[in-house]
Design a protein around this motif. Structure first.
Motif, mmCIF file in Angstrom:
data_model
loop_
_atom_site.group_PDB
_atom_site.id
_atom_site.type_symbol
_atom_site.label_atom_id
_atom_site.label_comp_id
_atom_site.label_asym_id
_atom_site.label_seq_id
_atom_site.Cartn_x
_atom_site.Cartn_y
_atom_site.Cartn_z
ATOM 1 N N HIS A 111 -12.106 13.164 2.175
ATOM 2 C CA HIS A 111 -10.805 12.827 2.746
ATOM 3 C C HIS A 111 -10.006 11.944 1.815
ATOM 4 O O HIS A 111 -10.536 11.025 1.216
ATOM 5 N N SER A 112 -8.744 12.235 1.668
ATOM 6 C CA SER A 112 -7.877 11.420 0.824
ATOM 7 C C SER A 112 -7.094 10.454 1.691
ATOM 8 O O SER A 112 -6.433 10.861 2.635
ATOM 9 N N PRO A 113 -7.154 9.163 1.378
ATOM 10 C CA PRO A 113 -6.510 8.182 2.251
ATOM 11 C C PRO A 113 -5.014 8.343 2.333
ATOM 12 O O PRO A 113 -4.408 7.943 3.309
ATOM 13 N N GLU A 114 -4.397 8.976 1.299
ATOM 14 C CA GLU A 114 -2.942 9.061 1.363
ATOM 15 C C GLU A 114 -2.473 9.929 2.510
ATOM 16 O O GLU A 114 -1.348 9.820 2.954
ATOM 17 N N SER A 115 -3.392 10.789 3.018
ATOM 18 C CA SER A 115 -2.964 11.624 4.134
ATOM 19 C C SER A 115 -2.677 10.789 5.367
ATOM 20 O O SER A 115 -1.925 11.190 6.240
ATOM 21 N N ASP A 116 -3.305 9.604 5.436
ATOM 22 C CA ASP A 116 -3.031 8.723 6.563
ATOM 23 C C ASP A 116 -1.950 7.705 6.243
ATOM 24 O O ASP A 116 -1.207 7.282 7.103
ATOM 25 N N MET A 117 -1.882 7.310 4.976
ATOM 26 C CA MET A 117 -0.898 6.297 4.607
ATOM 27 C C MET A 117 0.504 6.766 4.885
ATOM 28 O O MET A 117 1.365 6.013 5.283
ATOM 29 N N LEU A 129 -6.993 1.382 -0.202
ATOM 30 C CA LEU A 129 -7.634 2.620 -0.635
ATOM 31 C C LEU A 129 -6.780 3.393 -1.626
ATOM 32 O O LEU A 129 -7.298 3.990 -2.578
ATOM 33 N N ALA A 130 -5.466 3.390 -1.398
ATOM 34 C CA ALA A 130 -4.579 4.111 -2.319
ATOM 35 C C ALA A 130 -4.612 3.488 -3.704
ATOM 36 O O ALA A 130 -4.646 4.192 -4.719
ATOM 37 N N LEU A 131 -4.620 2.166 -3.766
ATOM 38 C CA LEU A 131 -4.645 1.473 -5.054
ATOM 39 C C LEU A 131 -5.990 1.695 -5.753
ATOM 40 O O LEU A 131 -6.035 1.937 -6.970
ATOM 41 N N THR A 155 -12.898 3.857 4.575
ATOM 42 C CA THR A 155 -13.408 2.977 3.525
ATOM 43 C C THR A 155 -14.822 3.383 3.126
ATOM 44 O O THR A 155 -15.168 3.414 1.939
ATOM 45 N N ASN A 156 -15.658 3.706 4.104
ATOM 46 C CA ASN A 156 -17.015 4.178 3.804
ATOM 47 C C ASN A 156 -16.978 5.422 2.908
ATOM 48 O O ASN A 156 -17.697 5.511 1.916
#
Length: 821
Positions: free
Chosen positions: A68-74, A221-223, A262-263
């Motif tokens: 999963h890519s965090p940017e999808s939630d950001m 997470l993005a950074l 994060t995990n």
């Protein structure tokens, strides 16, 4: 589409599937299989695109991380209702405009939630008459959809049009993140970092020697993800571990944190760094935390965790565990394998198909992808690709592996048209992945001119200007075009483009300073090597090696496996065998190999590279021992006559035996490999060609050469065969017949092969073969030396070719007998 199941069936109960290593073997059986010849009949390419037989296959498909890519939630814009800013009772038409804007915004948000990016873009494009606040929301959401479609430049252009507003309800954060994602997608990492660091500090993060995460999980997470891409691994690791601790995780005690993403991000980072055991431990703990039961074969409640764990097991070679988990997840998400019904989650379908592809279960992978394709509104009979770009390309990639180039080309051309490309007018489509996939396929098919034309058009579309020495904005396009030119022997063009790309990415070849992109550094080094500038290539690779945390003085390989192997290979070319061996052994140990325990490392390419190097050094026993250990690790069993699961390992072991004169072993292994159920068209062909060559110089040769269909390979093998017959006759004292007719046949065959359309590497092989023949035909002249020199110029790696095969020794004996020097 009605998918007809075959006679086999899964041996897995969807409710009780055991995903523990001890619980079951690989799922076999029944499947979604149906023949596709009929279904693809109406998607044939135009007559000018009838595929040629491929002669070069050097592209390797990399499988994505699948996490999963965090940017999808950001950047997630919730499917919120948009309240009109006001109505005009005196102007009914104004109310109508407000209602229409609201309707289209709601539709756009709905499509974003459903991940239907193309539909969302259409809705946002159609909006007219929005208020300033609505315009900001429209542009922000529109840019997010464009980023998802990898149209990063268009997203940036759109974001630049944002009007000023004092409305505090507007999510300025999502706008900043969208800009950062677009910059990242264009490989403009420094600009992306500026955006994210400003946001990070705004949200109370501290970026100093001791990094303190900010109060927004997604920004952290993005950074961290961006720093990974930039090669700033220490910073990325520090931020991820700090975020993990901030969210109540305890890394030392093996306790996952409270935040699922994060995990997964930390596990993905560990995976990237080759720390598979640590990544596995964290994912299994997260899996249990999310109600998964490993022993009972019950997947957890989070789809992303299941896929991340399955993906890691793939990388670790634990295919049985990965398959069992994916099948259980597939059933949990309403898939029915026996009835040929894909599950409701697109990512699970593709992950399972990709695993089967990796395992060589091509029929099962094809059936699942075709069912998914149909579920996503694809119609082969009408020549209509499905609505999901990833599914179209996954099916294309599988067909490439299966050698079904007609079907792959037809689907890619249809997808290309669907995405606004115009083949007849030379206009590339809107999706760079489709353009690159089509160009790559044409390379595989030997259609270099078509591939070059498409890549040049894509290059121009992405703001590249070759005449002005300006690379385009897309690193992958620059790389693909440069690699194609290397393949075509257009070294001047390749060098000009690579130098411009290198400078664009902050490198300086003259100063020996590597650029910030690993792939560009390695491609530039390969070009310098081909141009016989090995010293410059070494300087660049050593600088790249140091940039990626390697330290030769401490016997420490760098963090990038490809860089280690590239440097070792260059040292081989330069005759620095001790340095190459030391680096390969250090890389081998870093990747968990142990020679004392006869344990190969976790990376197949490293094992084969080290074995090959030992062959060059004459350490034949060590090479064979390592190849046999790798063979066993990859499920081969010589006692049972079972080849291993890796095609390259089988060929490497067969070649090792051939060079030692153990031709019976070679032929037995290749024959068994040909009986393997799951082989691609190219793999079958490689085995048949290897088997035919093993019979050159014997009476059985004619029976095996008939299985070699590619004219250039057939002519080459026949030339070797005729030359061997000449050598055998010349060494046989009882033979009184003139053997020179064999030499003339050998020359005719090799010249026929040279008249074919071939790559520089193949041309170098053929020139070398011609030199061997000419040396006997014209012993008093030196034309053969010039042929050898030209072969080495075209392919410097010719200097590494093993000269110890038995027939080479016989050739030297005959040269001595005839007094030829």
């Amino acid at each position: 589409m009605n998918i007809k199941p075959p006679h086999q069936a899964f041996n897995a109960d969807s409710k009780t599937t055991d995903i523990s290593p001890q619980g079951r073997g690989r799922g076999r059986g029944g499947s979604l299989i149906r023949t596709v010849q009929e279904t693809v009949r109406k998607i044939t390419p135009p007559p000018c695109h009838s595929p040629d037989t491929p002669c070069v296959n050097y592209w390797k498909n990399m499988i994505g991380m699948g996490c999963h890519s965090p940017e999808s939630d950001m950047t997630c814009v919730s499917a919120r209702k948009v309240t009109p800013t006001g109505t005009d009772k005196l102007n009914p038409s104004a109310n109508s405009v407000h209602r229409e804007v609201k309707r289209r915004l709601d539709n756009g948000y709905k499509f974003i939630k459903q991940k239907k990016w193309n539909e969302a873009v259409k809705e946002f494009k159609a909006i007219r008459g929005a208020t300033p606040e609505q315009e900001i929301r429209k542009i922000s959401s529109h840019a997010r959809a464009l980023n998802k479609l990898r149209q990063f430049k268009a997203a940036l252009n759109l974001l630049d049009q944002l009007p000023d507003s004092d409305d505090k309800s507007i999510d300025s954060r999502s706008i900043i993140v969208s800009k950062a994602i677009a910059f990242e997608g264009l490989k403009r990492y420094e600009e992306a970092e500026v955006q994210l660091l400003a946001l990070f500090e705004q949200e109370e993060g501290i970026n100093k020697s001791d990094i303190i995460p900010c109060n927004n999980h997604y920004t952290n997470l993005a950074l961290a993800r961006l720093w990974q891409l930039m090669g700033k691994y220490d910073e990325a690791e520090a931020l991820l571990l700090a975020t993990f601790s901030q969210e109540s995780g305890n890394y030392e005690m093996g306790i996952p944190c409270d935040n699922h993403y994060t995990n997964l991000a930390l596990a993905r980072f560990l995976q990237l760094r080759g720390k598979y055991k640590e990544a596995e431990a964290l994912l299994l703990a997260t899996f249990s935390q999310e109600s998964g039961d490993y022993d009972k074969g019950i997947p957890c409640k989070n789809h992303d965790t299941n896929l991340a764990l399955a993906r890691l097991w793939q990388l670790m070679g634990k295919y049985d565990e990965a398959e069992a988990l994916l099948l259980a997840t597939f059933s949990q998400e309403s898939g029915d394998y026996d009835k040929g019904i894909p599950c409701k989650n697109h990512d699970t379908n593709l992950a399972l198909a990709r695993l089967w592809e990796l395992m060589g279960n091509y029929d099962e992978a094809e059936a699942l992808l075709l069912a998914t394709f149909s579920q996503e509104s694809g119609n082969y009979e009408m020549g209509i690709p499905c609505d999901n770009h990833e599914t179209n390309l996954a099916l294309v990639r599988l067909w490439e592996l299966m050698g079904k180039y007609d079907e792959a080309e037809a689907l890619l051309l249809a997808t290309f048209s669907q995405e606004s490309g115009n083949y007849e007018m030379g206009i590339p489509c809107d999706n760079d992945e489709t353009n690159l996939a089509l160009a790559r396929l044409w390379e595989l098919m030997g259609k270099y001119d078509e591939a070059e034309a498409l890549l040049l058009a894509t290059f121009r579309q992405e703001s590249g200007d070759f005449k002005r020495g300006k690379p385009c904005n897309n690193h992958k396009t620059n790389q693909a075009l440069a690699c194609l030119w290397l393949l075509m022997g257009k070294y001047d063009e390749a060098e000009a483009l690579l130098l411009a790309t290198f400078r664009q990415q902050s490198g300086d070849v003259k100063k020996g300073k590597p650029c910030k992109n690993h792939d560009t550094n390695l491609t530039m080094a390969r070009l310098l090597e081909k141009r016989d500038r090995c010293d410059d290539a070494e300087t660049l690779l050593l600088a790249t090696f140091r940039q990626e945390s390697g330290d030769l003085k401490k016997d420490k390989p760098c963090n990038n496996h490809d860089t280690n192997l590239a440097l070792a290979r260059l040292w081989q070319l330069m005759g620095k065998n001790k340095e190459a061996e030391a680096l390969l052994l250090a890389t081998f140990r870093q990747e968990s190999g142990d020679l004392k325990k006869n344990k190969p490392c976790n990376n197949h390419d490293t094992n084969l590279a080290l074995a090959r190097h030992w062959q060059l050094m004459g350490k034949n026993k060590e090479a064979e021992a390592l190849l046999l250990a790798t063979f066993r690790q990859e499920s081969g069993d010589l006692k049972k006559g079972r080849p291993c699961n890796n095609h390259d390992t089988n060929l490497a072991l067969a070649y090792n035996w051939a060079r030692e004169g153990k031709l019976i072993h070679t032929r037995k292994l290749i024959t068994k490999a040909l009986d393997t159920k799951f082989l691609t068209k190219d793999q079958k062909y490689s085995y048949k060609l290897t088997l035919a060559i093993s019979y050159t110089g014997t009476e059985e040769f004619d029976a095996y050469i008939e299985n070699v269909t590619l004219s250039v390979d057939k002519e080459h093998a026949q030339s070797i065969h005729s030359l061997k017959l000449f050598i055998n006759q010349g060494l046989d004292e009882s033979q009184k017949e003139d053997g020179y007719p064999y030499l003339k046949e050998a020359l005719t065959h090799v010249e026929n092969a040279l008249s074919c359309t071939i790559s520089n590497e193949k041309k170098a092989q053929l020139l070398s073969q011609k030199a061997h023949v000419i040396r006997f035909l014209e012993p008093g002249k030196r034309r053969w030396k010039k042929l050898f020199e030209e072969a080495a110029r075209l392919d410097p790696s010719r200097n590494l070719k093993d000269k110890m095969e038995p027939w080479r020794k016989d050739e030297n004996k005959l040269l001595t007998k005839l007094g030829i020097k």
